[in-house]
Design a protein around this motif. Sequence first.
Motif, PDB file in Angstrom:
ATOM      1  N   PHE A  79       0.794  -1.226   0.000  1.00 33.96           N
ATOM      2  CA  PHE A  79       0.000   0.000   0.000  1.00 33.96           C
ATOM      3  C   PHE A  79       0.827   1.277   0.000  1.00 33.96           C
ATOM      4  O   PHE A  79       0.278   2.376  -0.130  1.00 33.96           O
ATOM      5  CB  PHE A  79      -0.942   0.022   1.210  1.00 33.96           C
ATOM      6  N   GLY A  80       2.148   1.168   0.141  1.00 39.75           N
ATOM      7  CA  GLY A  80       2.936   2.383   0.185  1.00 39.75           C
ATOM      8  C   GLY A  80       4.376   2.146  -0.205  1.00 39.75           C
ATOM      9  O   GLY A  80       4.877   1.021  -0.175  1.00 39.75           O
ATOM     10  N   ALA A  81       5.029   3.220  -0.616  1.00 41.73           N
ATOM     11  CA  ALA A  81       6.449   3.172  -0.963  1.00 41.73           C
ATOM     12  C   ALA A  81       7.089   4.471  -0.505  1.00 41.73           C
ATOM     13  O   ALA A  81       6.563   5.547  -0.764  1.00 41.73           O
ATOM     14  CB  ALA A  81       6.633   2.992  -2.461  1.00 41.73           C
ATOM     15  N   GLU A  82       8.208   4.329   0.180  1.00 42.11           N
ATOM     16  CA  GLU A  82       8.930   5.500   0.673  1.00 42.11           C
ATOM     17  C   GLU A  82      10.415   5.259   0.511  1.00 42.11           C
ATOM     18  O   GLU A  82      10.956   4.298   1.064  1.00 42.11           O
ATOM     19  CB  GLU A  82       8.620   5.747   2.158  1.00 42.11           C
ATOM     20  N   GLY A  83      11.064   6.121  -0.275  1.00 42.00           N
ATOM     21  CA  GLY A  83      12.517   6.058  -0.383  1.00 42.00           C
ATOM     22  C   GLY A  83      13.072   4.710  -0.753  1.00 42.00           C
ATOM     23  O   GLY A  83      14.045   4.252  -0.158  1.00 42.00           O
ATOM     24  N   GLY A  84      12.441   4.024  -1.690  1.00 44.48           N
ATOM     25  CA  GLY A  84      12.936   2.719  -2.117  1.00 44.48           C
ATOM     26  C   GLY A  84      12.505   1.568  -1.244  1.00 44.48           C
ATOM     27  O   GLY A  84      12.968   0.433  -1.434  1.00 44.48           O
ATOM     28  N   THR A  85      11.606   1.820  -0.294  1.00 41.68           N
ATOM     29  CA  THR A  85      11.093   0.780   0.597  1.00 41.68           C
ATOM     30  C   THR A  85       9.599   0.596   0.377  1.00 41.68           C
ATOM     31  O   THR A  85       8.852   1.576   0.291  1.00 41.68           O
ATOM     32  CB  THR A  85      11.345   1.160   2.072  1.00 41.68           C
ATOM     33  N   LEU A  86       9.170  -0.652   0.263  1.00 42.46           N
ATOM     34  CA  LEU A  86       7.753  -0.956   0.117  1.00 42.46           C
ATOM     35  C   LEU A  86       7.140  -1.234   1.477  1.00 42.46           C
ATOM     36  O   LEU A  86       7.751  -1.874   2.327  1.00 42.46           O
ATOM     37  CB  LEU A  86       7.557  -2.169  -0.803  1.00 42.46           C
ATOM     38  N   ARG A  87       5.912  -0.757   1.660  1.00 44.69           N
ATOM     39  CA  ARG A  87       5.155  -0.982   2.895  1.00 44.69           C
ATOM     40  C   ARG A  87       3.978  -1.898   2.559  1.00 44.69           C
ATOM     41  O   ARG A  87       3.268  -1.664   1.580  1.00 44.69           O
ATOM     42  CB  ARG A  87       4.652   0.350   3.455  1.00 44.69           C
ATOM     43  N   PHE A  88       3.771  -2.928   3.394  1.00 42.54           N
ATOM     44  CA  PHE A  88       2.723  -3.893   3.066  1.00 42.54           C
ATOM     45  C   PHE A  88       2.185  -4.546   4.324  1.00 42.54           C
ATOM     46  O   PHE A  88       2.831  -4.568   5.377  1.00 42.54           O
ATOM     47  CB  PHE A  88       3.250  -4.962   2.090  1.00 42.54           C
ATOM     48  N   ASN A  89       0.964  -5.066   4.202  1.00 40.61           N
ATOM     49  CA  ASN A  89       0.357  -5.891   5.242  1.00 40.61           C
ATOM     50  C   ASN A  89       0.457  -7.346   4.812  1.00 40.61           C
ATOM     51  O   ASN A  89       0.079  -7.686   3.685  1.00 40.61           O
ATOM     52  CB  ASN A  89      -1.119  -5.525   5.446  1.00 40.61           C
ATOM     53  N   ASN A  90       0.953  -8.181   5.707  1.00 41.22           N
ATOM     54  CA  ASN A  90       1.170  -9.599   5.398  1.00 41.22           C
ATOM     55  C   ASN A  90       0.228 -10.461   6.248  1.00 41.22           C
ATOM     56  O   ASN A  90       0.416 -10.573   7.453  1.00 41.22           O
ATOM     57  CB  ASN A  90       2.625  -9.978   5.678  1.00 41.22           C
ATOM     58  N   PRO A  91      -0.775 -11.091   5.621  1.00 40.33           N
ATOM     59  CA  PRO A  91      -1.761 -11.875   6.387  1.00 40.33           C
ATOM     60  C   PRO A  91      -1.174 -13.033   7.180  1.00 40.33           C
ATOM     61  O   PRO A  91      -1.805 -13.508   8.124  1.00 40.33           O
ATOM     62  CB  PRO A  91      -2.722 -12.403   5.313  1.00 40.33           C
ATOM     63  N   SER A  92       0.030 -13.510   6.803  1.00 43.06           N
ATOM     64  CA  SER A  92       0.634 -14.614   7.555  1.00 43.06           C
ATOM     65  C   SER A  92       1.866 -14.169   8.324  1.00 43.06           C
ATOM     66  O   SER A  92       2.682 -14.999   8.729  1.00 43.06           O
ATOM     67  CB  SER A  92       0.978 -15.790   6.637  1.00 43.06           C
ATOM     68  N   GLY A  93       1.989 -12.862   8.556  1.00 45.14           N
ATOM     69  CA  GLY A  93       3.079 -12.400   9.413  1.00 45.14           C
ATOM     70  C   GLY A  93       2.937 -13.017  10.794  1.00 45.14           C
ATOM     71  O   GLY A  93       1.830 -13.134  11.324  1.00 45.14           O
ATOM     72  N   ASP A  94       4.054 -13.419  11.377  1.00 49.33           N
ATOM     73  CA  ASP A  94       3.981 -14.116  12.668  1.00 49.33           C
ATOM     74  C   ASP A  94       4.486 -13.272  13.831  1.00 49.33           C
ATOM     75  O   ASP A  94       4.627 -13.760  14.952  1.00 49.33           O
ATOM     76  CB  ASP A  94       4.719 -15.451  12.606  1.00 49.33           C
ATOM     77  N   THR A  95       4.764 -12.002  13.576  1.00 42.94           N
ATOM     78  CA  THR A  95       5.081 -11.031  14.616  1.00 42.94           C
ATOM     79  C   THR A  95       4.363  -9.737  14.241  1.00 42.94           C
ATOM     80  O   THR A  95       4.043  -9.522  13.066  1.00 42.94           O
ATOM     81  CB  THR A  95       6.593 -10.738  14.688  1.00 42.94           C
ATOM     82  N   PRO A  96       4.115  -8.855  15.216  1.00 40.47           N
ATOM     83  CA  PRO A  96       3.483  -7.586  14.859  1.00 40.47           C
ATOM     84  C   PRO A  96       4.236  -6.834  13.763  1.00 40.47           C
ATOM     85  O   PRO A  96       3.623  -6.261  12.859  1.00 40.47           O
ATOM     86  CB  PRO A  96       3.479  -6.816  16.186  1.00 40.47           C
ATOM     87  N   ALA A  97       5.567  -6.869  13.807  1.00 37.57           N
ATOM     88  CA  ALA A  97       6.356  -6.140  12.814  1.00 37.57           C
ATOM     89  C   ALA A  97       6.243  -6.725  11.413  1.00 37.57           C
ATOM     90  O   ALA A  97       6.447  -6.022  10.417  1.00 37.57           O
ATOM     91  CB  ALA A  97       7.827  -6.112  13.242  1.00 37.57           C
ATOM     92  N   SER A  98       5.919  -8.021  11.324  1.00 40.75           N
ATOM     93  CA  SER A  98       5.798  -8.650   9.996  1.00 40.75           C
ATOM     94  C   SER A  98       4.349  -8.747   9.538  1.00 40.75           C
ATOM     95  O   SER A  98       4.071  -9.329   8.487  1.00 40.75           O
ATOM     96  CB  SER A  98       6.445 -10.036  10.001  1.00 40.75           C
ATOM     97  N   GLN A  99       3.436  -8.182  10.312  1.00 42.86           N
ATOM     98  CA  GLN A  99       2.014  -8.212   9.958  1.00 42.86           C
ATOM     99  C   GLN A  99       1.591  -6.883   9.345  1.00 42.86           C
ATOM    100  O   GLN A  99       1.588  -6.737   8.130  1.00 42.86           O
ATOM    101  CB  GLN A  99       1.173  -8.556  11.188  1.00 42.86           C
ATOM    102  N   ALA A 100       1.230  -5.914  10.171  1.00 37.86           N
ATOM    103  CA  ALA A 100       0.759  -4.622   9.667  1.00 37.86           C
ATOM    104  C   ALA A 100       1.934  -3.680   9.447  1.00 37.86           C
ATOM    105  O   ALA A 100       2.795  -3.530  10.316  1.00 37.86           O
ATOM    106  CB  ALA A 100      -0.231  -4.013  10.656  1.00 37.86           C
ATOM    107  N   ASP A 101       1.952  -3.064   8.268  1.00 36.45           N
ATOM    108  CA  ASP A 101       2.988  -2.095   7.900  1.00 36.45           C
ATOM    109  C   ASP A 101       4.393  -2.687   7.973  1.00 36.45           C
ATOM    110  O   ASP A 101       5.331  -2.070   8.470  1.00 36.45           O
ATOM    111  CB  ASP A 101       2.890  -0.837   8.775  1.00 36.45           C
ATOM    112  N   ALA A 102       4.528  -3.910   7.434  1.00 40.48           N
ATOM    113  CA  ALA A 102       5.858  -4.487   7.250  1.00 40.48           C
ATOM    114  C   ALA A 102       6.578  -3.684   6.169  1.00 40.48           C
ATOM    115  O   ALA A 102       5.944  -3.117   5.276  1.00 40.48           O
ATOM    116  CB  ALA A 102       5.739  -5.951   6.841  1.00 40.48           C
ATOM    117  N   ARG A 103       7.889  -3.642   6.252  1.00 39.66           N
ATOM    118  CA  ARG A 103       8.652  -2.825   5.304  1.00 39.66           C
ATOM    119  C   ARG A 103       9.867  -3.582   4.793  1.00 39.66           C
ATOM    120  O   ARG A 103      10.577  -4.222   5.571  1.00 39.66           O
ATOM    121  CB  ARG A 103       9.092  -1.518   5.967  1.00 39.66           C
ATOM    122  N   LEU A 104      10.069  -3.485   3.487  1.00 40.08           N
ATOM    123  CA  LEU A 104      11.245  -4.103   2.861  1.00 40.08           C
ATOM    124  C   LEU A 104      11.731  -3.210   1.729  1.00 40.08           C
ATOM    125  O   LEU A 104      10.909  -2.681   0.959  1.00 40.08           O
ATOM    126  CB  LEU A 104      10.896  -5.464   2.267  1.00 40.08           C
TER     127      LEU A 104
END
Length: 200
Positions: free
Chosen positions: A157-182
């Motif tokens: 849903f978002g991109a900032e400075g070469g980083t993508l922001r996304f929600n991952n339905p199978s994230g297994d930590t809060p950081a890998s679920q809502a607003d994960a960034r890579l």
Amino acid sequence: MIPPFFGQWESVGRIAEIIAGTLRAADDPLWPRSGAAGAADYQRWAEHLCGVACLRMALAARGIAPPRAIDLARELTHRGGYVLQPDGDIRGLIYAPAAAWLREVARLPATVRVDVPAEAIPAMLQGGGMFIASVHPAIRRAGAEAPSRGGHLVLVFGAEGGTLRFNNPSGDTPASQADARLPVADFARFFAGRGIALAE
């Protein structure tokens, strides 16, 4: 704005246990919220609901109250978005019927996109666009090797400075679920180059 988060399983705080195999999906205490006919029905469907979770998040981001997970999965099945196999397995989410559902029922402009380089995703997000992207589920661990690409869906849903922001339905930590960034380059290692684009 970060889209509301929905997990592939109803008990978001227990996804790590489900993935690790220490909690069966059928024992998810919140399974009745899914609309499943029973715990076994939920167990059968839950591993296939990453796409449904992404659709529900996209709807909520547009101010539309999403259907319950398995209610939506059943509606998509009637439209060809899931195919129930004779051996009991479930194939899907199939993009074209899902995109058609978004256009016809939810009134959201959605198109299937293939052969998309990861570097092209930020442009697709301009003006409030979103992208349901096919990635390998190992994306929940940013430093992990990607055994292959695809097989799981996330909502970008978002991109900032070469980083993508996304929600991952199978994230297994809060950081890998809502607003994960890579960074885009790392996202590319998991990305299969296809998905569903949603315009504003």
